[in-house]
Design an enzyme around this catalytic site. Structure first.
Site, mmCIF file in Angstrom:
data_model
loop_
_atom_site.group_PDB
_atom_site.id
_atom_site.type_symbol
_atom_site.label_atom_id
_atom_site.label_comp_id
_atom_site.label_asym_id
_atom_site.label_seq_id
_atom_site.Cartn_x
_atom_site.Cartn_y
_atom_site.Cartn_z
ATOM 1 N N HIS A 242 72.752 29.676 48.449
ATOM 2 C CA HIS A 242 72.286 28.533 49.240
ATOM 3 C C HIS A 242 70.797 28.234 49.037
ATOM 4 C CE1 HIS A 242 70.601 31.666 51.712
ATOM 5 N NE2 HIS A 242 69.964 30.757 52.420
ATOM 6 N N HIS B 169 65.890 25.384 49.878
ATOM 7 C CA HIS B 169 66.888 25.918 50.813
ATOM 8 C C HIS B 169 67.909 24.814 51.085
ATOM 9 C CE1 HIS B 169 68.639 27.494 54.506
ATOM 10 N NE2 HIS B 169 68.087 28.663 54.201
#
Length: 166
Positions: free
Chosen positions: A70, A85
């Protein structure tokens, strides 16, 4: 003359950060997560993506690929460390919805594909698809030009310029 041939090369101190995603560039303060909006991890911006292709915003090197896929860490040619992110509260997806296309240590150029994110799956299972892009080693940064907001295209829209300390 010999000094100019063999002398120290002038170190690059400024570079441009491009949007790593196509979508809407937001101020970091507008991210609905206090870790990012209060800049606890550093200065930066965010993108609300309309496309799940995440590309490199700088020329540099991949320094970390999170095992949950992620997030990714990059180091630019000037030494600025950048965290991308993807989404908020996406660590809990444990990699579901993400495909990584690079590995740690790999050199990258602006526009190189880093990660493919399945945005509809992520928006269904996570808090948000808003993606913070943060410069995590602010101690090396002298100045960040005012960041643009609004519509952006991955790898081509200039978001800001960063100048590092010598």
């Amino acid at each position: 003359m010999l000094k100019s041939l063999f002398g120290k090369k002038e170190k690059k101190t400024e570079e441009t950060l491009y949007s790593p995603l196509t979508g809407e560039v937001l101020k970091l303060e507008d991210v609905p997560d206090p870790v990012f909006s209060q800049k606890l991890m550093g200065e930066g911006f965010a993108v609300e993506p309309s496309d799940g292709s995440v590309v490199s915003p700088i020329n540099g090197q991949v320094i970390q690929v999170f095992h949950t896929k992620h997030a990714i860490g990059l180091r630019s040619e000037t030494g600025v460390e950048i965290l991308i992110h993807i989404g908020l509260e996406t660590v809990s997806l444990d990699g579901d919805g993400f495909e990584v296309h690079v590995k740690e240590g790999q050199k990258v150029k602006v526009g190189d594909l880093l990660i493919s994110a399945h945005l509809s799956l992520i928006s269904e299972k996570a808090e948000s698809i808003i993606t913070p892009i943060v410069m995590t080693n602010s101690d090396v940064i002298e100045e960040v030009s005012e960041m643009i907001t609004g519509s952006a295209t991955k790898g081509t829209t200039k978001v800001c310029t960063v100048r590092v300390k010598r």
